[in-house]
Design an enzyme around this catalytic site. Sequence first.
Site, PDB file in Angstrom:
ATOM      1  N   TYR A 148       1.106  -1.071   0.001  1.00 53.81           N
ATOM      2  CA  TYR A 148      -0.366  -0.506  -0.070  1.00 53.81           C
ATOM      3  C   TYR A 148       0.852   1.477   0.084  1.00 53.81           C
ATOM      4  O   TYR A 148       0.660   1.820  -0.535  1.00 53.81           O
ATOM      5  CB  TYR A 148      -0.729  -0.120   1.226  1.00 53.81           C
ATOM      6  CG  TYR A 148      -1.588   0.911   1.379  1.00 53.81           C
ATOM      7  CD1 TYR A 148      -2.859   1.523   0.022  1.00 53.81           C
ATOM      8  CD2 TYR A 148      -2.310   1.654   2.281  1.00 53.81           C
ATOM      9  CE1 TYR A 148      -3.914   2.119   0.489  1.00 53.81           C
ATOM     10  CE2 TYR A 148      -2.667   2.986   2.599  1.00 53.81           C
ATOM     11  CZ  TYR A 148      -3.465   2.948   1.765  1.00 53.81           C
ATOM     12  OH  TYR A 148      -4.926   4.158   1.575  1.00 53.81           O
ATOM     13  N   ASN A 177      -6.380   9.254   8.975  1.00 44.56           N
ATOM     14  CA  ASN A 177      -7.518   8.224   9.574  1.00 44.56           C
ATOM     15  C   ASN A 177      -8.627   9.157   9.286  1.00 44.56           C
ATOM     16  O   ASN A 177      -9.166   9.774  10.120  1.00 44.56           O
ATOM     17  CB  ASN A 177      -7.250   7.784  10.773  1.00 44.56           C
ATOM     18  CG  ASN A 177      -5.958   6.754  10.674  1.00 44.56           C
ATOM     19  OD1 ASN A 177      -4.799   6.996  10.604  1.00 44.56           O
ATOM     20  ND2 ASN A 177      -5.948   5.050  11.514  1.00 44.56           N
ATOM     21  N   VAL A 190      -9.781  -0.001  12.990  1.00 41.81           N
ATOM     22  CA  VAL A 190      -9.809   0.081  14.703  1.00 41.81           C
ATOM     23  C   VAL A 190     -11.087   0.513  15.030  1.00 41.81           C
ATOM     24  O   VAL A 190     -12.127   0.194  15.833  1.00 41.81           O
ATOM     25  CB  VAL A 190      -8.998   0.768  14.825  1.00 41.81           C
ATOM     26  CG1 VAL A 190      -8.792   1.950  15.268  1.00 41.81           C
ATOM     27  CG2 VAL A 190      -8.842   0.686  16.378  1.00 41.81           C
ATOM     28  N   VAL A 191     -11.817   2.166  14.150  1.00 42.71           N
ATOM     29  CA  VAL A 191     -12.992   2.141  14.561  1.00 42.71           C
ATOM     30  C   VAL A 191     -14.120   1.222  14.007  1.00 42.71           C
ATOM     31  O   VAL A 191     -14.839   1.267  15.307  1.00 42.71           O
ATOM     32  CB  VAL A 191     -13.133   3.894  14.173  1.00 42.71           C
ATOM     33  CG1 VAL A 191     -14.217   4.014  14.333  1.00 42.71           C
ATOM     34  CG2 VAL A 191     -12.400   4.691  14.231  1.00 42.71           C
ATOM     35  N   LYS A 211      -0.395   1.810  23.325  1.00 41.56           N
ATOM     36  CA  LYS A 211       0.260   3.256  22.995  1.00 41.56           C
ATOM     37  C   LYS A 211       0.241   3.620  22.211  1.00 41.56           C
ATOM     38  O   LYS A 211       0.739   5.523  21.770  1.00 41.56           O
ATOM     39  CB  LYS A 211       1.790   2.744  23.794  1.00 41.56           C
ATOM     40  CG  LYS A 211       1.632   2.888  25.097  1.00 41.56           C
ATOM     41  CD  LYS A 211       2.747   3.025  26.364  1.00 41.56           C
ATOM     42  CE  LYS A 211       2.456   3.128  27.498  1.00 41.56           C
ATOM     43  NZ  LYS A 211       3.675   2.177  28.319  1.00 41.56           N
ATOM     44  N   THR A 213      -0.257   5.803  18.521  1.00 42.31           N
ATOM     45  CA  THR A 213      -1.502   7.238  18.514  1.00 42.31           C
ATOM     46  C   THR A 213      -1.963   7.012  16.915  1.00 42.31           C
ATOM     47  O   THR A 213      -1.831   6.728  16.258  1.00 42.31           O
ATOM     48  CB  THR A 213      -0.699   8.427  18.818  1.00 42.31           C
ATOM     49  OG1 THR A 213       0.274   8.563  18.254  1.00 42.31           O
ATOM     50  CG2 THR A 213      -0.567   8.145  19.848  1.00 42.31           C
ATOM     51  N   ARG A 214      -2.622   7.020  16.601  1.00 47.60           N
ATOM     52  CA  ARG A 214      -3.669   7.381  15.508  1.00 47.60           C
ATOM     53  C   ARG A 214      -4.787   9.302  15.600  1.00 47.60           C
ATOM     54  O   ARG A 214      -5.189   9.729  16.827  1.00 47.60           O
ATOM     55  CB  ARG A 214      -4.774   6.243  14.936  1.00 47.60           C
ATOM     56  CG  ARG A 214      -4.303   5.408  14.094  1.00 47.60           C
ATOM     57  CD  ARG A 214      -3.157   5.692  13.257  1.00 47.60           C
ATOM     58  NE  ARG A 214      -2.725   4.520  13.016  1.00 47.60           N
ATOM     59  CZ  ARG A 214      -1.899   3.479  13.915  1.00 47.60           C
ATOM     60  NH1 ARG A 214      -0.514   4.998  14.931  1.00 47.60           N
ATOM     61  NH2 ARG A 214      -0.988   2.217  12.869  1.00 47.60           N
TER      62      ARG A 214
HETATM   63  N1  UDP Z   1      -5.923  -1.430  15.757  1.00 45.66           N
HETATM   64  C1  UDP Z   1      -6.074  -1.998  17.389  1.00 45.66           C
HETATM   65  N2  UDP Z   1      -6.914  -3.087  16.604  1.00 45.66           N
HETATM   66  C2  UDP Z   1      -7.813  -3.292  16.008  1.00 45.66           C
HETATM   67  C3  UDP Z   1      -7.768  -2.544  15.160  1.00 45.66           C
HETATM   68  C4  UDP Z   1      -6.377  -1.739  14.988  1.00 45.66           C
HETATM   69  O1  UDP Z   1      -5.637  -2.447  18.291  1.00 45.66           O
HETATM   70  O2  UDP Z   1      -8.760  -4.549  16.172  1.00 45.66           O
HETATM   71  C5  UDP Z   1      -4.841  -0.678  15.995  1.00 45.66           C
HETATM   72  C6  UDP Z   1      -4.050  -1.076  14.813  1.00 45.66           C
HETATM   73  O3  UDP Z   1      -2.508  -1.617  15.488  1.00 45.66           O
HETATM   74  C7  UDP Z   1      -2.955   0.284  14.384  1.00 45.66           C
HETATM   75  C8  UDP Z   1      -4.303   1.413  14.790  1.00 45.66           C
HETATM   76  O4  UDP Z   1      -5.707   0.619  15.632  1.00 45.66           O
HETATM   77  O5  UDP Z   1      -2.469   1.025  15.828  1.00 45.66           O
HETATM   78  C9  UDP Z   1      -5.036   1.467  13.378  1.00 45.66           C
HETATM   79  O6  UDP Z   1      -5.233   0.849  13.046  1.00 45.66           O
HETATM   80  P1  UDP Z   1      -5.927   0.912  11.304  1.00 45.66           P
HETATM   81  O7  UDP Z   1      -6.271  -0.331  10.712  1.00 45.66           O
HETATM   82  O8  UDP Z   1      -7.833   1.412  11.670  1.00 45.66           O
HETATM   83  O9  UDP Z   1      -4.889   1.986  10.632  1.00 45.66           O
HETATM   84  P2  UDP Z   1      -3.890   2.612  10.510  1.00 45.66           P
HETATM   85  O10 UDP Z   1      -3.661   3.567  10.293  1.00 45.66           O
HETATM   86  O11 UDP Z   1      -2.872   1.520  11.010  1.00 45.66           O
HETATM   87  O12 UDP Z   1      -3.636   2.585   8.744  1.00 45.66           O
END
Ligand code: UDP
Length: 319
Positions: A148, A177, A190-191, A211, A213-214
């Site tokens: 990606y 995000n 994650v959401v 820990k 962050t996003r």
């Molecule tokens: N994450 C999590 N639990 C989940 C899905 C994602 O803790 O069920 C974490 C993931 O490891 C990352 C963050 O949430 O650190 C954002 O993940 P996402 O897949 O939404 O998008 P990214 O920003 O990594 O592309």
Amino acid sequence: MRKKHIVITGGAGFIGSHLCGRLIKEDYRVICLDNLITGSLENIRHLLKENKFKFIKHDVTRYIDIKGSLDYVLHFASPASPQDYLKFPIQTLKVGSLGTHNALGLARQKKAKFMLASTSEVYGDPLEHPQPETYWGNVNPVGIRGCYDEAKRFAEAITMAYRRVHNIDTRIIRIFNTYGPRMRLHDGRVVPNFIYQALTNKPLTVYGRGKQTRSFCYVDDLVEGIFRLMQVKADRPVNLGNPCEFSIMELARLVIKLTGTKIKIIFQPLPQDDPRQRKPDITKATKLIHWRPKVELAEGLDKTINWFKAKKALSLTRL
Ligand code: UDP
């Protein structure tokens, strides 16, 4: 006055479909291209009855043939969830490379403006924080996210080459995000993961220690930023995202609070190359288009939770 004609690739996806809706409201004629591998007709069903809207099922890694004149090509096609690009790594690389080449070729042929939907993933696991557009990134090209990240980096490079060689009026947006209605229940990000888990009384799966962050932007704010950016000139990439930063643990606690559930949080291994921190520097967008996200995380999550509840009620058999 003649309506503006727009092609949007990936128009049946999460962000693409919200953008299609906004453009129709603004009285554009919209042709939406999507191969539906991660997008869905459900997302655009309400637009199909509009005579200003046309859907064509097409894989943009193949030649794009559009009749008539065009004012704008918006290239939004790509799997965008880590789960999806792990499942479709070759398609992800192809849509970022061949797909961008074809979309640029279309813009060139039609003398149309061009916008590339790029991503904060071009910064990889960033060593500079927050991330300004001038940061070149810290990407592992051979890791599991490489398909990606490198596809989008290539997409940016070829967009700049077309700008320099063929004088195409291009814009590159780096989307951070984003969340909101129309994310798939099993999208894997994650959401939606947390909301789906909370609504089905399953423990929330925090990867690592939570820990990392996003910074989460509500989709309506993002679409406003995109729409404004379409109207101005921007020769270099522009970050679009919400600069309010949260740890994943904070997000988990907020989802538990907002859904009023009493579920546990469980910890699972952190995926390879998972960025430790991410927060956009949006100084450039603020200056250029006077834009700042307005929707706070709790408010946006509330709207998203309500949408997921309605969706869950409709598709109980699939849960
Ligand atoms: N994450 C999590 N639990 C989940 C899905 C994602 O803790 O069920 C974490 C993931 O490891 C990352 C963050 O949430 O650190 C954002 O993940 P996402 O897949 O939404 O998008 P990214 O920003 O990594 O592309």
